[in-house]
Design a protein around this motif. Structure first.
Motif, PDB file in Angstrom:
ATOM      1  N   HIS A 128      -9.230   5.749  16.293  1.00  0.00           N
ATOM      2  CA  HIS A 128     -10.440   5.224  15.658  1.00  0.00           C
ATOM      3  C   HIS A 128     -10.327   5.286  14.133  1.00  0.00           C
ATOM      4  O   HIS A 128     -10.558   4.292  13.434  1.00  0.00           O
ATOM      5  CB  HIS A 128     -11.649   6.034  16.152  1.00  0.00           C
ATOM      6  N   TYR A 129      -9.977   6.455  13.618  1.00  0.00           N
ATOM      7  CA  TYR A 129     -10.005   6.646  12.175  1.00  0.00           C
ATOM      8  C   TYR A 129      -8.834   5.994  11.443  1.00  0.00           C
ATOM      9  O   TYR A 129      -9.000   5.534  10.313  1.00  0.00           O
ATOM     10  CB  TYR A 129     -10.138   8.126  11.825  1.00  0.00           C
ATOM     11  N   LEU A 130      -7.667   5.911  12.048  1.00  0.00           N
ATOM     12  CA  LEU A 130      -6.574   5.223  11.363  1.00  0.00           C
ATOM     13  C   LEU A 130      -6.858   3.727  11.240  1.00  0.00           C
ATOM     14  O   LEU A 130      -6.509   3.110  10.231  1.00  0.00           O
ATOM     15  CB  LEU A 130      -5.239   5.488  12.056  1.00  0.00           C
ATOM     16  N   ASP A 131      -7.507   3.140  12.220  1.00  0.00           N
ATOM     17  CA  ASP A 131      -7.932   1.741  12.106  1.00  0.00           C
ATOM     18  C   ASP A 131      -8.923   1.581  10.950  1.00  0.00           C
ATOM     19  O   ASP A 131      -8.850   0.621  10.184  1.00  0.00           O
ATOM     20  CB  ASP A 131      -8.571   1.245  13.400  1.00  0.00           C
ATOM     21  N   ARG A 132      -9.843   2.522  10.818  1.00  0.00           N
ATOM     22  CA  ARG A 132     -10.827   2.470   9.728  1.00  0.00           C
ATOM     23  C   ARG A 132     -10.145   2.675   8.373  1.00  0.00           C
ATOM     24  O   ARG A 132     -10.499   2.027   7.398  1.00  0.00           O
ATOM     25  CB  ARG A 132     -11.932   3.505   9.954  1.00  0.00           C
ATOM     26  N   LEU A 133      -9.151   3.581   8.324  1.00  0.00           N
ATOM     27  CA  LEU A 133      -8.385   3.783   7.096  1.00  0.00           C
ATOM     28  C   LEU A 133      -7.681   2.492   6.696  1.00  0.00           C
ATOM     29  O   LEU A 133      -7.696   2.109   5.518  1.00  0.00           O
ATOM     30  CB  LEU A 133      -7.359   4.906   7.284  1.00  0.00           C
ATOM     31  N   ALA A 134      -7.066   1.817   7.662  1.00  0.00           N
ATOM     32  CA  ALA A 134      -6.356   0.562   7.374  1.00  0.00           C
ATOM     33  C   ALA A 134      -7.310  -0.462   6.764  1.00  0.00           C
ATOM     34  O   ALA A 134      -6.958  -1.139   5.795  1.00  0.00           O
ATOM     35  CB  ALA A 134      -5.705   0.011   8.639  1.00  0.00           C
ATOM     36  N   ASP A 135      -8.508  -0.574   7.308  1.00  0.00           N
ATOM     37  CA  ASP A 135      -9.496  -1.504   6.760  1.00  0.00           C
ATOM     38  C   ASP A 135      -9.878  -1.112   5.333  1.00  0.00           C
ATOM     39  O   ASP A 135      -9.850  -1.947   4.423  1.00  0.00           O
ATOM     40  CB  ASP A 135     -10.757  -1.544   7.628  1.00  0.00           C
ATOM     41  N   ALA A 136     -10.237   0.139   5.126  1.00  0.00           N
ATOM     42  CA  ALA A 136     -10.703   0.582   3.813  1.00  0.00           C
ATOM     43  C   ALA A 136      -9.614   0.440   2.753  1.00  0.00           C
ATOM     44  O   ALA A 136      -9.864  -0.080   1.661  1.00  0.00           O
ATOM     45  CB  ALA A 136     -11.188   2.031   3.889  1.00  0.00           C
ATOM     46  N   ALA A 137      -8.400   0.875   3.052  1.00  0.00           N
ATOM     47  CA  ALA A 137      -7.314   0.826   2.069  1.00  0.00           C
ATOM     48  C   ALA A 137      -6.916  -0.605   1.737  1.00  0.00           C
ATOM     49  O   ALA A 137      -6.449  -0.880   0.629  1.00  0.00           O
ATOM     50  CB  ALA A 137      -6.113   1.619   2.575  1.00  0.00           C
ATOM     51  N   ALA A 138      -7.115  -1.525   2.690  1.00  0.00           N
ATOM     52  CA  ALA A 138      -6.788  -2.931   2.454  1.00  0.00           C
ATOM     53  C   ALA A 138      -7.944  -3.693   1.794  1.00  0.00           C
ATOM     54  O   ALA A 138      -7.869  -4.900   1.616  1.00  0.00           O
ATOM     55  CB  ALA A 138      -6.396  -3.603   3.774  1.00  0.00           C
ATOM     56  N   GLY A 139      -9.030  -2.981   1.462  1.00  0.00           N
ATOM     57  CA  GLY A 139     -10.139  -3.612   0.760  1.00  0.00           C
ATOM     58  C   GLY A 139     -11.218  -4.185   1.656  1.00  0.00           C
ATOM     59  O   GLY A 139     -12.110  -4.881   1.182  1.00  0.00           O
TER      60      GLY A 139
END
Length: 152
Positions: A128-139
């Motif tokens: 769950h959280y790595l998917d959210r990290l990917a979204d946030a870091a990619a803007g």
């Protein structure tokens, strides 16, 4: 001896190393993808603290940094305040950031989990959280953090 209860995950993120590292270490950036409140002291022995969402209530995790290699690697102990199975400092999270394909490969290992149930729960949380990290870091906006969906 091989440790049986380990979570390993990898995810490719469309963002440079420095950006992904900031989203893993800067408390203001951390709470954009995980939790409600965060505190970090980025040196060996320094505090890692995260207050997050667990069902209908907030839950806090605490640990200490063991390694901080800017833009490349983090290692910190981890556990849940008030947790009997995974108390603060009882497990280890290691995150390596690798420059790959014009972005960052995040390689995460969470070891020291006590049993299969905790391993499965943390695996679900990391997915769950790595998917959210990917979204946030990619803007991209990952939306509000309601925590991973748990079935009763």
């Amino acid at each position: 001896m091989t440790e049986a209860f380990v979570v390993k995950r990898e995810i490719q993120i469309a963002a440079p190393l420095a950006s992904v590292f900031a989203f893993l270490t800067d408390p203001l950036k951390i709470v954009s993808w995980m939790g409600l409140e965060a505190s970090t002291e980025l040196h060996p022995g320094g505090l890692f603290y995260l207050k997050g969402v667990a069902g209908d209530h907030a839950r806090a995790a605490r640990g200490a940094f063991r390694e901080v290699v800017p833009v490349h690697r983090l290692a910190y102990s981890f556990g849940w305040e008030g947790g009997e199975e995974v108390p603060p400092g009882s497990s280890l999270i290691e995150i390596d950031l690798i420059d790959k394909d014009s972005g960052t490969l995040v390689r995460m290992t969470h070891s020291g989990l006590p049993n299969a149930a905790q391993c499965a729960s943390h695996d679900k949380g990391w997915a769950h959280y790595l998917d959210r990290l990917a979204d946030a870091a990619a803007g991209r906006d990952p939306g509000p953090d309601n925590g991973p969906v748990h079935k009763a």
